[in-house]
Design a protein around this motif. Structure first.
Motif, PDB file in Angstrom:
ATOM      1  N   PRO A   1       6.322   6.502  -1.668  1.00  0.00           N
ATOM      2  CA  PRO A   1       6.692   7.124  -0.426  1.00  0.00           C
ATOM      3  C   PRO A   1       7.376   6.264   0.617  1.00  0.00           C
ATOM      4  CG  PRO A   1       4.370   7.683  -1.056  1.00  0.00           C
ATOM      5  CD  PRO A   1       4.813   6.443  -2.086  1.00  0.00           C
TER       6      PRO A   1
ATOM      7  N   LEU B   1      -6.112   8.168  -0.136  1.00  0.00           N
ATOM      8  CA  LEU B   1      -6.701   9.483  -0.354  1.00  0.00           C
ATOM      9  C   LEU B   1      -8.063   9.744  -0.033  1.00  0.00           C
ATOM     10  CD1 LEU B   1      -4.358  11.065  -2.010  1.00  0.00           C
ATOM     11  CD2 LEU B   1      -4.528   8.633  -2.692  1.00  0.00           C
TER      12      LEU B   1
ATOM     13  N   SER C   1       5.333   3.963   2.849  1.00  0.00           N
ATOM     14  CA  SER C   1       4.451   2.591   2.382  1.00  0.00           C
ATOM     15  C   SER C   1       4.592   1.482   3.011  1.00  0.00           C
ATOM     16  CB  SER C   1       4.990   2.289   0.697  1.00  0.00           C
ATOM     17  OG  SER C   1       4.672   3.648   0.058  1.00  0.00           O
TER      18      SER C   1
ATOM     19  N   TYR D   1       0.952   7.073 -10.911  1.00  0.00           N
ATOM     20  CA  TYR D   1       1.710   5.761 -10.515  1.00  0.00           C
ATOM     21  C   TYR D   1       1.810   4.812 -11.769  1.00  0.00           C
ATOM     22  CZ  TYR D   1       2.179   6.815  -5.628  1.00  0.00           C
ATOM     23  OH  TYR D   1       2.825   7.159  -4.244  1.00  0.00           O
TER      24      TYR D   1
ATOM     25  N   GLN E   1       1.009  -1.170  -0.056  1.00  0.00           N
ATOM     26  CA  GLN E   1       0.051  -0.029  -0.070  1.00  0.00           C
ATOM     27  C   GLN E   1       0.769   1.497   0.082  1.00  0.00           C
ATOM     28  OE1 GLN E   1      -3.586   0.037   2.230  1.00  0.00           O
ATOM     29  NE2 GLN E   1      -3.285   2.078   2.907  1.00  0.00           N
TER      30      GLN E   1
ATOM     31  N   GLU F   1      -0.379   4.625  -0.870  1.00  0.00           N
ATOM     32  CA  GLU F   1      -1.156   5.904  -0.413  1.00  0.00           C
ATOM     33  C   GLU F   1      -2.700   5.625   0.071  1.00  0.00           C
ATOM     34  OE1 GLU F   1      -1.141   9.445  -2.792  1.00  0.00           O
ATOM     35  OE2 GLU F   1       0.944   9.238  -3.336  1.00  0.00           O
TER      36      GLU F   1
ATOM     37  N   ARG G   1      -4.069   9.904  -8.581  1.00  0.00           N
ATOM     38  CA  ARG G   1      -2.667   9.500  -8.165  1.00  0.00           C
ATOM     39  C   ARG G   1      -2.603   8.179  -8.907  1.00  0.00           C
ATOM     40  NH1 ARG G   1       0.989  11.892  -7.556  1.00  0.00           N
ATOM     41  NH2 ARG G   1       2.024  10.642  -5.775  1.00  0.00           N
TER      42      ARG G   1
ATOM     43  N   SER H   1       9.022  15.177  -6.886  1.00  0.00           N
ATOM     44  CA  SER H   1       7.722  15.517  -6.347  1.00  0.00           C
ATOM     45  C   SER H   1       7.063  16.916  -6.721  1.00  0.00           C
ATOM     46  CB  SER H   1       7.716  15.353  -4.791  1.00  0.00           C
ATOM     47  OG  SER H   1       8.203  14.261  -4.386  1.00  0.00           O
TER      48      SER H   1
END
Length: 573
Positions: free
Chosen positions: A88, A31, A91, A44, A27, A29, A40, A210
């Motif tokens: 990130p 939202l 994660s 990705y 996992q 993110e 997003r 980013s």
């Protein structure tokens, strides 16, 4: 059948070599809404092939990579992608239990894979691979050395990126002093790195990637608007060109973004600029709440309500007035604040401006400004000044159930007293009128001429008009002693205006008298007597001035007197 195959079959049939059925995900993110989650997921998906999106029981939306055959595979992939800076640092590996309905990829499974039943006998599984030691990027000494190779522009770009994400508040100067170091440390801590205050090569790349990704989502790009003589960076991914309508280049929302923009372009000087400042505040896209500021050669306007926020900036330069307005939903206020900074910093004023197209008469109207809705009051009536402090007398009906009251559209006023069909208003700012009412000492002679000063057309004209008539009776049709009857061709906007005799004394106020359902002839009007006005004012702390009489005034002098004392009273939601 060979011995090894037979042994494997026997082991599987006995449950001693059952395959591992549990699936795992990485996992990356979560939202709060579907729209952001889909955006997003697309981002990705441009880098990775196994992106999935699931709705969580909390109402949020999770993005996860997989599925993987087991936790060991998922964890190995997690470490690989995290070291590469693709996902990130927070994660983590998850099983399928938190995941509900699948929303990504479009056309994918309706639900996440169902959990498999527990095997009857313990499965023979391989021991998980040892977690590899974290890869060392650069020591602080090496990071400082690589940092020393950066150009000034590259240093500014890093400061700009940190500013975008809220870590850097100072000037973009390319100098890495104490403030910049502190911002770097904050960014490192927020992203799971040791807070050394010196970004490594990889960390600098992650920060800039980013930042560029955030800009890409907004679609920021340079617009060179030659016809308007403006160059500016704006969110062209969220808005699209609509039309030219002097003095604006209008951009409407793109794909339901909720964002709109105007580019302002007209010839002019400081007087033109501040005229625009007043006009912009009449538009529906500039809500009343919000800060306003004027400088010597520029202004800013912010507007806020529950539905929209807006920001307007304009300045005068080289004989032109140019700027922009950005309109956006309140939920996007934080990201639009950064966009506004970029738009204001990048606004370049070039030669040339838009010119008015006077041929399009169908699009013009008092309730439109260049095709934009102008804020309109619920109703507009007349009133008149009763003293040198700028207090105003009007009818109670004119200000009933108003969210706010204004005098001459721009002066805020409060209702300080009501009664006997009258209302006393006081401006919230200091005001000195050109003239105010002197009340007549006598009722007046029957059949004598009178005139009413009022905004007959409820503000469509910039000044009051004078309507002439006669005094028909010193009481109402029902014998009302507080009224007198006039023969006068007035309009609803005149109600509340002063009734003048020919010497300029105020003998009453035009009233909207209820005839109890009867349709009276058009010229039959009523006025409250001056004695009623004087009593009401006295009871509420206003000493009414008395007229000293005098000669009959010329029509033009009477018109000037009526204009100076009469005011437009507007009632707003």
């Amino acid at each position: 059948m060979s011995r090894s195959i037979l042994a494997a079959v026997l082991l599987c049939s006995s449950g001693l070599l059952a395959p591992a059925l549990a699936q795992s995900y990485v996992q990356v993110e979560a939202l709060p809404n579907l729209r952001e989650a889909e955006a997003r997921a697309r981002a990705y998906g441009s880098e990775l092939r196994n992106v999935n999106g699931f709705r969580l029981s909390t109402g949020w939306y999770a993005l996860a990579l997989g599925p993987f055959a087991n936790e060991a595979q998922a964890r190995a992939r997690l470490l690989e992608l995290r070291r590469a800076g693709i996902i990130p640092r927070d994660s983590y590996v998850s099983d399928t239990r938190p995941y509900g309905q699948q929303f990504w990829p479009v056309g994918g499974a309706v639900t996440a894979p169902a959990p498999q039943p527990e095997p009857e006998a313990p499965a023979v599984v391989e021991a998980p691979a040892p977690t590899p030691a974290p890869e060392i990027d650069e020591t602080p000494r090496q990071a400082r050395a690589s940092e020393g190779l950066l150009s000034r522009d590259q240093r500014k770009e890093l400061q700009t990126a940190m500013q975008w994400f809220g870590f850097y508040k100072a000037a973009i100067d390319g100098s890495f002093g104490r403030g910049t170091r502190g911002s770097m440390a904050q960014w490192q801590e927020a992203n799971g790195y040791p807070a050394t205050g010196i970004l490594t090569t990889r960390q600098r790349g992650e920060l800039l990637d980013s930042y560029q990704g955030a800009l890409a989502e907004l679609g920021l790009g340079v617009v060179d608007e030659e016809q308007a003589g403006i160059e500016i960076t704006m969110p062209i991914g969220l808005v699209e060109f609509d039309r030219y309508e002097y003095p604006f280049v209008q951009y409407s929302e793109r794909d339901g973004s909720g964002i709109e923009a105007l580019l302002i372009s007209q010839p002019g000087d400081a007087d033109t600029l501040f005229g625009l400042y007043e006009i912009m505040q009449t538009l529906e896209i500039v809500p009343l709440e919000g800060e306003r500021s004027k400088g010597r050669r520029s202004f800013t306007l912010t507007g806020q309500n529950d539905e929209i926020h807006s920001y307007t900036y304009a300045r005068t330069e080289g004989g032109y007035v140019k700027g922009f307005t950005l309109v956006y939903p309140p939920a996007r206020a934080d990201e639009m604040a950064r966009v506004i900074e970029i738009m204001q910093d990048t606004l370049v004023i070039n030669e040339g401006t838009l010119t008015p197209d006077l041929s399009d008469e169908a699009a013009q109207g008092v309730d439109l400004l260049s095709g934009l809705d102008v804020r309109q009051p619920k109703q507009a009536r007349s009133g008149f000044y009763v003293d040198g402090r700028g207090r105003v007398l009007t009818t109670a009906d004119a200000v009933e159930s108003c969210g706010r009251v204004t005098l001459d559209d721009s002066i805020e006023a409060t209702v300080t007293a009501t009664g006997d069909g009258l209302a006393l208003l006081e401006p919230t700012t200091s005001l000195v009128p050109l003239n105010y009412a002197r009340l007549a000492a006598s009722i007046g002679r029957l059949r004598s001429p009178v005139a009413v000063a009022g905004y007959s057309y409820e503000g469509q004209l910039q000044a009051p008009t004078l309507t002439y008539g006669t005094l028909q009776d010193i009481k109402g049709l029902g014998g009302e002693q507080e009224l007198k009857r006039l023969e006068l061709a007035s309009l609803p906007g005149d109600v509340g205006g002063p009734v003048l005799d020919m010497t300029g004394a105020v003998s009453g106020m035009l009233a909207d008298h209820d005839a109890q359902g009867r349709a009276l002839p058009g010229g039959v009007k009523f006025a409250l007597k001056a004695s009623v006005l004087a009593t009401f004012l006295s009871e509420n702390g206003v000493v009414a001035a008395a007229s000293e009489g005098g000669p009959r005034l010329a029509p033009e002098d009477l018109a000037v007197l009526g204009t100076d004392m009469t005011v437009l009273v507007s009632c707003w939601d």
